[in-house]
Design an enzyme around this catalytic site. Structure first.
Site, PDB file in Angstrom:
ATOM      1  N   TYR A   1       0.330   3.734   1.128  1.00  0.00           N
ATOM      2  CA  TYR A   1       0.503   2.163   1.365  1.00  0.00           C
ATOM      3  C   TYR A   1       0.841   1.966   2.866  1.00  0.00           C
ATOM      4  CZ  TYR A   1       1.246  -2.806   0.645  1.00  0.00           C
ATOM      5  OH  TYR A   1       1.381  -4.264   0.793  1.00  0.00           O
TER       6      TYR A   1
ATOM      7  N   ILE B   1     -11.501 -16.649   1.698  1.00  0.00           N
ATOM      8  CA  ILE B   1     -10.334 -15.686   1.209  1.00  0.00           C
ATOM      9  C   ILE B   1     -10.630 -14.697   0.219  1.00  0.00           C
ATOM     10  CG2 ILE B   1      -8.239 -16.148  -0.194  1.00  0.00           C
ATOM     11  CD1 ILE B   1      -8.415 -18.942   0.441  1.00  0.00           C
TER      12      ILE B   1
ATOM     13  N   THR C   1       4.072 -11.201  -7.890  1.00  0.00           N
ATOM     14  CA  THR C   1       2.678 -11.045  -8.460  1.00  0.00           C
ATOM     15  C   THR C   1       2.314  -9.715  -8.973  1.00  0.00           C
ATOM     16  OG1 THR C   1       2.509  -9.553  -6.552  1.00  0.00           O
ATOM     17  CG2 THR C   1       1.972 -11.884  -6.389  1.00  0.00           C
TER      18      THR C   1
ATOM     19  N   LYS D   1      -1.534   0.069   5.955  1.00  0.00           N
ATOM     20  CA  LYS D   1      -1.103  -1.175   6.587  1.00  0.00           C
ATOM     21  C   LYS D   1      -0.754  -1.198   7.908  1.00  0.00           C
ATOM     22  CE  LYS D   1      -1.248  -4.157   3.114  1.00  0.00           C
ATOM     23  NZ  LYS D   1      -2.306  -5.404   3.336  1.00  0.00           N
TER      24      LYS D   1
ATOM     25  N   ASN E   1      -7.061 -10.949   2.288  1.00  0.00           N
ATOM     26  CA  ASN E   1      -5.883 -10.792   1.386  1.00  0.00           C
ATOM     27  C   ASN E   1      -5.778  -9.732   0.126  1.00  0.00           C
ATOM     28  OD1 ASN E   1      -3.565 -12.024  -0.399  1.00  0.00           O
ATOM     29  ND2 ASN E   1      -5.214 -11.941  -1.906  1.00  0.00           N
TER      30      ASN E   1
END
Length: 251
Positions: free
Chosen positions: A153, A6, A190, A157, A86
């Site tokens: 962004y 991860i 988050t 992505k 991640n």
């Protein structure tokens, strides 16, 4: 032994995934610039099931060496191998024409180049591995939808999403295929959400909507999202190259 690799495991979804995997008795190799101290204190309780790899994933010329170190930590009893890309960042939140170029370059490296290079490197080094192996690239609705102020962004992505699709369809032809999928976790409570809420409406037109998510308790916890993702990965069959959206998985 199921082994989970991860990245971005120092906080947020990465840390939540690590804790869940360790609680279920799986082995974890965690890749991050800094060590999560709560996880670090678990090392004496996990009987050698927890390993840390220190790396700055924006240093793209070092990624092959990072993967070499990751592979060196694999044990002979691995029966299922999961690699979760991640790590990511949302900055710079600025309109195109006003971007901070240095931050833009770092984001492109972390959000697109790092997971793409690591995916390529992982597939290369596990070609002879006959058991279950899955690569998960953590995606976003921004991979498919445009938002003012998120030009950097959204594009990073979107690039990773197309890379994942190509990798998935290519692996379908392999004798020992890796499954390469995207997973969109939706809105989570988050640090990334804090950064989004700190942007002003001049830079980010949807700023007010993200403030509402927080105020009305609409943000999912990383622990909830981690559980949904792990349950998905433990399914016997996945569609190679597919974009899995959490909204379609919540029952």
């Amino acid at each position: 032994m199921k082994t989970f690799i991860i990245t971005g495991a120092s906080n947020g979804l990465g840390a939540a995934l690590a804790k869940l995997c360790l609680d279920r008795g799986f082995r974890c190799i965690l890749v991050a610039r800094t060590i999560n101290q709560e996880l670090y204190h678990k090392t004496t309780q996990t009987s050698g099931r927890l390993t840390f790899v220190s790396a700055d994933l924006t240093e793209t010329n070092q990624l092959e060496s990072v993967m070499d170190e990751i592979i060196s930590h694999l044990k002979n009893d691995v029966d299922e191998l999961y690699f979760i890309n991640n790590a990511g960042m949302v900055e710079p939140i600025k309109r195109i024409g006003e971007l901070d170029i240095d931050t833009f370059v770092l984001q492109a490296k972390l959000n697109y180049l790092a997971p793409a290079i690591l995916t390529d490197s992982f597939i290369k080094r596990t070609q002879g591995y006959n058991n279950k192996k899955i690569v998960v690239n953590i995606s976003s609705g921004a991979a498919k939808n445009h938002y003012e102020g998120w030009g950097a962004y959204c594009s990073s992505k979107a690039g990773l999403e197309m890379f994942t699709r190509v990798a998935g369809i290519e692996q379908q032809r392999e004798e020992n295929p890796a499954y390469v999928i995207s997973f969109s976790p939706g809105v989570m409570d988050t640090n990334m959400q804090k950064v989004i809420r700190s942007a002003n409406e001049t830079d980010f037109a949807d700023s007010a909507r993200f403030h509402t998510y927080k105020e009305k308790g609409m943000l999912r916890s990383p622990e909830f999202v981690a559980n949904i993702l792990i349950e998905l990965l433990l399914e016997p069959e996945l569609d190679n190259g597919k974009f899995y959206d959490i909204k379609e998985l919540i029952k």
